[in-house]
Scaffold this motif. Structure first.
Motif, mmCIF file in Angstrom:
data_model
loop_
_atom_site.group_PDB
_atom_site.id
_atom_site.type_symbol
_atom_site.label_atom_id
_atom_site.label_comp_id
_atom_site.label_asym_id
_atom_site.label_seq_id
_atom_site.Cartn_x
_atom_site.Cartn_y
_atom_site.Cartn_z
ATOM 1 N N ASN A 207 31.401 16.650 34.647
ATOM 2 C CA ASN A 207 29.945 16.669 34.658
ATOM 3 C C ASN A 207 29.475 17.741 33.687
ATOM 4 O O ASN A 207 30.250 18.602 33.256
ATOM 5 N N LEU A 208 28.190 17.711 33.366
ATOM 6 C CA LEU A 208 27.558 18.762 32.565
ATOM 7 C C LEU A 208 26.357 19.276 33.344
ATOM 8 O O LEU A 208 25.568 18.478 33.859
ATOM 9 N N ALA A 209 26.206 20.578 33.457
ATOM 10 C CA ALA A 209 25.125 21.146 34.270
ATOM 11 C C ALA A 209 24.645 22.452 33.648
ATOM 12 O O ALA A 209 25.451 23.364 33.409
ATOM 13 N N TRP A 210 23.348 22.549 33.398
ATOM 14 C CA TRP A 210 22.761 23.755 32.805
ATOM 15 C C TRP A 210 22.495 24.817 33.871
ATOM 16 O O TRP A 210 22.112 24.511 34.997
ATOM 17 N N MET A 211 22.664 26.067 33.457
ATOM 18 C CA MET A 211 22.304 27.201 34.292
ATOM 19 C C MET A 211 20.863 27.621 33.981
ATOM 20 O O MET A 211 20.329 27.301 32.913
ATOM 21 N N PRO A 212 20.188 28.329 34.900
ATOM 22 C CA PRO A 212 18.794 28.727 34.681
ATOM 23 C C PRO A 212 18.623 29.536 33.397
ATOM 24 O O PRO A 212 19.517 30.286 32.983
ATOM 25 N N GLY A 213 17.448 29.377 32.792
ATOM 26 C CA GLY A 213 17.117 30.128 31.592
ATOM 27 C C GLY A 213 17.908 29.715 30.369
ATOM 28 O O GLY A 213 17.907 30.423 29.356
ATOM 29 N N ASN A 214 18.594 28.567 30.450
ATOM 30 C CA ASN A 214 19.396 28.060 29.319
ATOM 31 C C ASN A 214 20.451 29.058 28.865
ATOM 32 O O ASN A 214 20.832 29.103 27.696
ATOM 33 N N SER A 215 20.930 29.855 29.814
ATOM 34 C CA SER A 215 21.929 30.860 29.458
ATOM 35 C C SER A 215 23.282 30.235 29.135
ATOM 36 O O SER A 215 24.079 30.800 28.374
ATOM 37 N N GLY A 216 23.553 29.090 29.704
ATOM 38 C CA GLY A 216 24.823 28.423 29.471
ATOM 39 C C GLY A 216 24.919 27.177 30.324
ATOM 40 O O GLY A 216 23.961 26.784 31.006
ATOM 41 N N PHE A 217 26.069 26.541 30.291
ATOM 42 C CA PHE A 217 26.247 25.305 31.049
ATOM 43 C C PHE A 217 27.644 25.266 31.660
ATOM 44 O O PHE A 217 28.575 25.929 31.196
ATOM 45 N N LEU A 218 27.765 24.466 32.720
ATOM 46 C CA LEU A 218 29.032 24.267 33.409
ATOM 47 C C LEU A 218 29.697 22.987 32.919
ATOM 48 O O LEU A 218 29.018 21.991 32.629
ATOM 49 N N TYR A 219 31.021 23.018 32.868
ATOM 50 C CA TYR A 219 31.789 21.834 32.487
ATOM 51 C C TYR A 219 33.177 21.962 33.093
ATOM 52 O O TYR A 219 33.556 23.016 33.609
ATOM 53 N N SER A 220 33.974 20.887 33.036
ATOM 54 C CA SER A 220 35.347 20.893 33.549
ATOM 55 C C SER A 220 36.307 20.473 32.445
ATOM 56 O O SER A 220 35.986 19.598 31.635
ATOM 57 N N ARG A 221 37.478 21.096 32.446
ATOM 58 C CA ARG A 221 38.477 20.710 31.451
ATOM 59 C C ARG A 221 39.879 21.008 31.964
ATOM 60 O O ARG A 221 40.072 21.705 32.958
ATOM 61 N N PHE A 222 40.854 20.440 31.249
ATOM 62 C CA PHE A 222 42.259 20.728 31.485
ATOM 63 C C PHE A 222 42.736 21.724 30.431
ATOM 64 O O PHE A 222 42.096 21.889 29.381
ATOM 65 N N PRO A 223 43.879 22.374 30.654
ATOM 66 C CA PRO A 223 44.446 23.226 29.608
ATOM 67 C C PRO A 223 44.765 22.395 28.362
ATOM 68 O O PRO A 223 45.041 21.195 28.453
ATOM 69 N N GLU A 224 44.737 23.045 27.217
ATOM 70 C CA GLU A 224 45.070 22.346 25.981
ATOM 71 C C GLU A 224 46.510 21.840 26.054
ATOM 72 O O GLU A 224 47.433 22.587 26.375
ATOM 73 N N PRO A 225 46.730 20.525 25.806
ATOM 74 C CA PRO A 225 48.090 19.981 25.911
ATOM 75 C C PRO A 225 48.979 20.461 24.771
ATOM 76 O O PRO A 225 48.498 20.938 23.737
ATOM 77 N N GLN A 226 50.275 20.340 24.972
ATOM 78 C CA GLN A 226 51.230 20.665 23.924
ATOM 79 C C GLN A 226 51.037 19.712 22.745
ATOM 80 O O GLN A 226 50.596 18.572 22.911
ATOM 81 N N GLU A 227 51.372 20.177 21.567
ATOM 82 C CA GLU A 227 51.219 19.353 20.374
ATOM 83 C C GLU A 227 51.988 18.049 20.534
ATOM 84 O O GLU A 227 53.149 18.032 20.946
ATOM 85 N N GLY A 228 51.312 16.938 20.220
ATOM 86 C CA GLY A 228 51.928 15.625 20.307
ATOM 87 C C GLY A 228 51.899 15.001 21.685
ATOM 88 O O GLY A 228 52.387 13.886 21.869
ATOM 89 N N GLU A 229 51.314 15.699 22.699
ATOM 90 C CA GLU A 229 51.323 15.185 24.064
ATOM 91 C C GLU A 229 49.924 14.900 24.604
ATOM 92 O O GLU A 229 49.754 14.613 25.785
ATOM 93 N N ALA A 230 48.924 14.936 23.740
ATOM 94 C CA ALA A 230 47.539 14.811 24.205
ATOM 95 C C ALA A 230 47.253 13.469 24.860
ATOM 96 O O ALA A 230 46.400 13.368 25.745
#
Length: 738
Positions: A207-230
């Motif tokens: 999801n994408l979600a803004w914080m008050p005052g446009n200070s930043g936003f929330l998101y979710s991710r996984f760690p960067e995969p090893q090269e060639g394994e994305a």
């Protein structure tokens, strides 16, 4: 809020049927010639599980086509044979022309209001990707905000998720390249169109979600995969981050993670009044969640549990101050709506571990839940708070019904809908008394509606169509499955079609993951209908049309019910004279691709042709790649004996029947599919071609720069479906005119 026979236990590599390469012959191939499939090497791989020896001679085809030259060569050879065969199929050009015409309308999405501005997507005829527009006021002129056509020459780079800030001045948006599930996030100044330097990578299932005052936003991710394994490695350690505007991604703040449970996934929302961050955690595809809260204005990030234990579904509708509203299947298999006041927890006695490991009584603060809207015979699919109304979108016998309530649950009446169809994109907020939704059906692309009370809705935007919807008939029937269960099915065809002798019929199914298959417009399927065919959509068990019981009846040890439901649909269509015995085509995507593969093995005599798209075909190894580990909720664990034996009983790859004549089959996948990796389709096709499965064509179409389906440009869709529907139309005798 938006509420998935005999086994061929061994196939020794020494007995595999090997054919010769046909790259040079492909262009000259005709339907009168015997098909010669590309040579597919075999490897001596045998796994032993629970006393069973399982040969997997095509294991090497699991390798990434981008990294393995042998797999790339096999893909090229298969596409050459498929392309050569398709050149002999009449009607493809006519279907492509029909689809081009039927795509020629404004495909509309529901507007999102923020700070008095209105953001919405629209894709017009001839455009490969939807364009994001904005109006500075509801009645102002629209202007282009993002046009993805500028991002790539082949049109395969798409705008994915996006979210305006609360005041509408900024937009965070996701870029999807080549159909992959991976996303890159960017930020735009809405007034000027300036792209900020912020860039966030390796975002997935977020999801994408803004914080008050446009200070930043929330998101979710996984760690960067090893090269060639994305595109193949398992996805673990999903984490919610907060990105502060103007900062590098390396300085993003970790908001919530569970390193002790790396299999969990987490997504974050912020209530529309921006008082609470609501984090939903899941362990698979089941609607069983834990809910964690973070107070937005707290000095420190201090997560607190609202719902513990993965026992039930809890989907946030919205919050008003400290009162949060959720839809849940807690003691309500077709869902109900409940609320809790976070400012009034109760001190309750619970059992806990005391000294010397003895059980004793402890005190614990717990939140009190109050029912607002009770469970109904229909299933809650979506809900929103609009002003002082609670608006609930129900699935009522696989079609939508929209009802309104006061915030205390008092019924306020139905919102008038224009017929049998589906509500989508329902949205609004407590700060505005106007809400929006889309409504469409098999014969009607989405029209956008607005509403401000419990009465009728008004048209906000309606597309001009290249055909007359009134010439297309939509009806619903119910048929009996093998065990007597009544299954709903929609039939769609031209009103003037004479069905006295039946007509070639395309039967679609899914049956899994609590996903409801509801009425919706499809230009490729409308091309089939306009050519004189019937389209049938069966609401199989395993879906969410009738709540948790319907889902449970079609998963895990009950998965065979899904195949029985689909087979019974085909038998019904033939018995009722809707389609002749040699006129039945079937189609399914993803879990539906598994469906097609399974029923082809179980009843090859019933179907004339089929399309298995991006299917899960190896049920013993699905959990080893990318998102496959999530699917154990629906399929079970290959590592557990009871699940293993059930999976082996229907796995398409393992149950192909040597010496049996199979229907004409088109398998389709894509090189960038990192949801259901293409190795599933590669291995299944290789075995189908190698065994003695009759003279009908068994082909695979492998798209490049495409993924599981989302973000695919219109020109690729037209090319793909004119090929596939042309192939199936030819098999069932559907005469496609010029």
């Amino acid at each position: 809020m938006r509420i998935t026979g005999l086994f061929a236990l061994a196939l020794a590599s020494s007995t595999a049927i090997i054919s010769t390469p046909v790259l040079a012959q492909a262009d000259a191939m005709t339907k009168d010639n015997a098909l010669t499939y590309p040579e597919t090497k075999t490897v001596d791989v045998v796994d032993e599980q629970f006393g069973e020896k399982i040969a997997d001679p095509y294991r090497w085809l699991e390798n990434d086509v981008r990294e393995d030259a042998d797999v790339a060569a096999w893909v090229a050879a298969q596409n050459a044979v498929t392309d050569g065969y398709l050149k002999t199929v009449e009607g493809r050009e006519a279907l492509a022309a029909s689809m081009t015409n039927l795509f020629n309308y404004d495909q509309l999405e529901v507007p999102v209001e923020a700070g008095g501005k209105f953001f919405y997507e629209r894709k017009s005829g001839g455009q490969n990707q939807a364009i994001l527009y904005v109006r500075d006021g509801e009645d102002d002129e629209e202007r282009v905000l993002i046009d993805p056509a500028e991002w790539s020459e082949d049109g395969a780079t798409a705008l994915a998720e996006w979210k305006p800030s609360e005041d509408g001045s900024l937009l965070v948006y996701a870029i999807q390249d080549g159909g992959s599930d991976w996303r890159t996030l960017k930020v735009m100044d809405v007034a000027t169109g300036e792209i900020k330097p912020d860039s966030v990578e390796w975002v997935k299932f977020s999801n994408l979600a803004w914080m008050p005052g446009n200070s930043g936003f929330l998101y979710s991710r996984f760690p960067e995969p090893q090269e060639g394994e994305a595109f193949q490695s398992l996805n673990k350690n999903h984490t919610v981050y907060m990105h502060m505007l103007g900062k590098k991604q390396s300085s993003d703040i970790k908001v919530y993670a569970t390193p002790e449970k790396p299999e969990l996934s987490h997504t974050a929302e912020v209530t529309s009044d921006q008082q609470w961050v609501v984090i939903t955690s899941s362990s698979g595809t089941d609607d069983r969640y834990e809910i964690t809260l973070v107070k937005v204005d707290a000095k420190e990030i201090e997560p607190r549990k609202l719902v513990e234990g993965f026992d039930n579904s809890w989907s946030l509708i919205d919050g008003i101050g400290d009162t949060l509203y959720f839809a849940t299947n807690n003691d309500a298999k077709r869902l109900r709506i409940m609320k809790t006041d976070l400012s009034k927890p109760e001190d309750r006695d619970v059992m806990c571990d005391g000294p010397d490991a003895e059980t004793t009584t402890c005190s614990k603060m717990e939140y009190v839940w109050t029912e607002v809207v009770p469970e109904h015979v229909a299933t809650i699919d979506n809900a929103a708070i609009v002003g002082d109304l609670l608006v609930v979108d129900y699935i009522d016998d696989a079609k939508s019904r929209l009802e309104t309530f006061a915030l205390d649950g008092t019924p306020k009446g139905l919102v008038d809908l224009p017929g049998l169809g589906t509500v989508a994109g329902l949205n609004g907020s407590a700060k505005s008394d106007k809400g929006y939704f889309a409504f469409g059906s098999f014969n009607q692309p989405n029209t956008i509606y607005s509403f401000s009370d419990a009465g009728s809705a008004e048209i906000w935007s309606k597309p001009e169509l290249p055909f007359d919807p009134d010439t297309v008939q939509v009806t619903q029937r119910f048929y009996e499955s093998k065990d007597g269960t009544k299954i709903p099915m929609f039939l769609v065809h031209k009103k003037d079609l004479d069905l006295s002798e039946g007509a070639p019929t395309l039967l679609y199914g899914y049956g899994g993951f609590n996903i409801s298959v509801l009425p919706g417009y499809s230009a490729p399927k409308m091309a089939w209908i306009q050519a004189g065919g019937v389209y049938a959509s069966a609401n199989l068990r395993g879906g969410g049309e009738y709540g948790k019981e319907w889902h449970d009846a079609g998963r895990l040890q009950n998965k065979q019910n899904v195949f029985d439901d689909f087979i019974a649909a085909g038998e019904y269509l033939i018995a009722e004279g809707i389609t002749p015995k040699d006129g039945l085509a079937i189609e399914g995507r993803s879990n539906g691709g598994l469906l097609v593969g399974a029923v082809m093995n179980q009843r090859p005599d019933l179907f004339t042709t089929g399309h298995a798209a991006v299917g899960v075909m190896d049920m013993l190894r699905f959990d080893r790649f990318t998102a496959g580990r999530y699917w154990v909720d629906d399929y079970g664990y290959p590592s557990k004996e009871a699940d293993f034996r059930k999976l082996l009983s229907y796995s398409p790859y393992h149950n192909i029947q040597d010496g049996t004549n199979y229907p004409a089959l088109m398998v389709s996948t894509a090189d960038t599919d990192d949801r259901v990796v293409p190795g599933h389709s590669f291995k299944y096709t290789a075995r189908l071609q190698a065994l003695n499965t009759g003279d009908k064509p068994h082909l695979i179409r492998i798209e490049t720069r495409a993924g599981h389906g989302s973000g695919k440009p219109t020109d690729k869709l037209i090319e793909e479906y004119s090929d596939i529907y042309g192939f199936m139309a030819d098999a069932v005798g559907l005469e496609v005119g010029e």
